[in-house]
Design a protein around this motif. Structure first.
Motif, mmCIF file in Angstrom:
data_model
loop_
_atom_site.group_PDB
_atom_site.id
_atom_site.type_symbol
_atom_site.label_atom_id
_atom_site.label_comp_id
_atom_site.label_asym_id
_atom_site.label_seq_id
_atom_site.Cartn_x
_atom_site.Cartn_y
_atom_site.Cartn_z
ATOM 1 N N TYR A 25 -7.000 1.241 -10.545
ATOM 2 C CA TYR A 25 -8.354 0.735 -10.785
ATOM 3 C C TYR A 25 -9.250 1.628 -11.635
ATOM 4 N N GLN A 51 -15.957 5.050 -4.157
ATOM 5 C CA GLN A 51 -15.014 3.962 -3.888
ATOM 6 C C GLN A 51 -13.631 4.508 -3.555
ATOM 7 N N VAL A 52 -13.234 5.574 -4.242
ATOM 8 C CA VAL A 52 -11.937 6.191 -3.951
ATOM 9 C C VAL A 52 -11.942 6.759 -2.540
ATOM 10 N N ARG A 68 -2.855 9.115 -1.723
ATOM 11 C CA ARG A 68 -3.414 7.768 -1.638
ATOM 12 C C ARG A 68 -4.509 7.558 -2.682
ATOM 13 N N ALA A 69 -5.324 8.590 -2.904
ATOM 14 C CA ALA A 69 -6.392 8.484 -3.898
ATOM 15 C C ALA A 69 -5.823 8.292 -5.294
ATOM 16 N N ILE A 111 -14.224 2.320 -11.476
ATOM 17 C CA ILE A 111 -14.439 2.816 -10.113
ATOM 18 C C ILE A 111 -15.134 4.171 -10.124
ATOM 19 N N TYR A 128 -4.726 4.749 -5.828
ATOM 20 C CA TYR A 128 -5.861 3.868 -6.089
ATOM 21 C C TYR A 128 -6.390 4.057 -7.504
ATOM 22 N N ASP A 169 0.832 -1.207 0.000
ATOM 23 C CA ASP A 169 0.000 0.000 0.000
ATOM 24 C C ASP A 169 0.867 1.258 0.000
ATOM 25 N N ASP A 175 -13.763 5.795 -0.020
ATOM 26 C CA ASP A 175 -13.741 4.685 0.934
ATOM 27 C C ASP A 175 -12.329 4.154 1.122
ATOM 28 N N TYR A 176 -11.575 4.043 0.027
ATOM 29 C CA TYR A 176 -10.204 3.552 0.114
ATOM 30 C C TYR A 176 -9.338 4.505 0.942
#
Length: 408
Positions: A297, A306-307, A289-290, A302, A293, A206, A309-310
């Motif tokens: 994906y 969803q972004v 971080r977004a 996506i 992700y 991650d 939430d991640y």
């Protein structure tokens, strides 16, 4: 007509580097209309078996394999060696012309690229030392020499040899190394295969790529690109030129040329810059971080929720961070990645446009056409034609205009 010369090509066609060398040999034969009767062992593991009894006229061989070098030295027929370059000239075989890839310049191109991205820490992901990996050690030493010259610490991780049985343990070790590194950092992988392992480890750990770790490989291997979620930056070896040069040298030797001590070092062709090394320093950890992700994906359909939430924040808060940091909404960032993916795919005109739309994450071919017209001022087909004609496209997805955030 005289009979064609019988030439053996001792290479491993499973390797992209060797295939490019073979392509260069073929290009020389085509451009000069030289007639050679070529022999290449179907199973590369048997390539030296019985070679002393082979009744041929010449050989071009991959001397990075020490068994090949030991077997061919002293043969009473013309041999041209192809392999890695060496800082110590004593490592080259005696009495055989040698065409080498410039290991130092391969690493230099990757290192300078990472410096251009604003990075100040650097590491190298190599291979365990073996007799067949001397080229990898040359690249590692070149990297350490560059960092020492700049008064920097060059961190090196060699990992384990790749095997199915030990892959789980090997990947755990890479993940632990990735987590332990100071960040942000640029990492040069000794090959694209090792770079792909590194990208996988970053996903497991991650760790955002390229925001915290920027990765550059060597080989420009299309298979590594295809199998990587994050497009890989890679240095392009001059392997085709090496093959062309090796064929020219052997041709001269077959006609009486004396080239025993000739050494030709071939520089890289350039660097194919992709997302894995485009380091963009970001002050906002949520946006970083977004983006990590989204790079993985976006093409899977996506949505903004969803972004969020991640990342672990509300959609509203994430949108505020994106507008402040990137001047984009989250949806616009997702759409930009889809558009960039489609642009890369359009380089290959054999891929149907419908496949481009699906693989880049658009809900339909019609929607992809609408986005291209709105953001680039052309259709996907016109964009592809512009690339083939060397004209490029009217605009690039990096300059994405404001888009309808309610679009599918």
């Amino acid at each position: 007509m005289p009979s064609p010369h019988r030439i053996a090509l001792l290479f491993n066609a499973n390797k992209v580097y060797d295939r490019h060398v073979l392509t260069g040999i073929g290009q020389y034969l085509t451009s000069t209309r030289v007639e050679w009767d070529l022999f290449m062992e179907e199973d590369f593991r048997c390539r030296t078996v019985g070679i002393h009894h082979w009744r041929g006229d010449g050989i071009i061989a991959d001397f990075d394999d020490p068994i090949v070098g030991e077997t061919l030295c002293g043969l009473p027929l013309p041999v041209v060696a192809v392999g890695g370059s060496y800082a110590d000239p004593a490592n080259y075989p005696e009495g055989i012309p040698y065409v080498a890839t410039d290991n130092a310049k391969l690493v230099r191109l990757a290192y300078d690229h990472l410096i251009d991205q604003g990075l100040q820490r650097f590491a190298f992901y190599g291979l365990p030392p073996t007799p067949g990996n001397r080229w990898a050690m040359e690249r590692e030493q070149a990297f350490l020499g560059m960092t020492r010259a700049d008064s920097l610490e060059g961190m090196v991780f060699r990992g384990s040899p790749t095997s199915a049985g030990g892959w789980g343990i090997a990947q755990e070790a890479i993940v632990d190394w990735v987590r332990s590194l100071p960040k942000p950092i640029g990492i040069i992988a000794v090959t694209d295969a090792r770079a792909r392992h590194l990208l996988q480890a970053c996903i497991v750990a991650d760790v955002p790529v390229p925001a915290e770790i920027a990765v550059v490989g060597i080989d420009n291997d299309p298979i590594a690109q295809l199998l990587s979620r994050i497009p890989l930056t890679s240095v392009i070896q001059g392997a085709e030129e090496m093959g062309h040069t090796a064929a020219r040298l052997l041709h001269q030797m077959l006609h009486g040329g004396r080239l025993a001590e000739q050494r030709i070092i071939v520089p890289p062709k350039g660097i194919n810059v992709q997302a894995s090394s485009r380091h963009e320093p970001m002050s906002n950890q949520h946006v970083m971080r977004a983006q990590h992700y989204i790079r993985q994906y976006a093409c899977l359909g996506i949505k903004t929720d969803q972004v969020a939430d991640y990342v672990g924040v509300s959609r509203t808060l994430l949108e505020e961070h994106f507008k402040r940091e990137l001047k984009l909404t989250v949806h616009q960032a997702i759409l930009r990645h889809k558009l960039q993916t489609a642009q890369r795919m359009l380089v290959d005109t054999t891929v149907p446009l419908a496949d481009v739309a699906v693989r880049s994450g658009f809900t339909s071919l019609q929607y992809m056409y609408a986005v291209f017209r709105r953001e680039l001022g052309c259709t996907p087909r016109q964009y592809a034609e512009g690339l083939q004609g060397g004209e490029g496209a009217p605009r690039d997805a990096e300059g994405l205009a404001a888009v309808d955030d309610t679009a599918p």
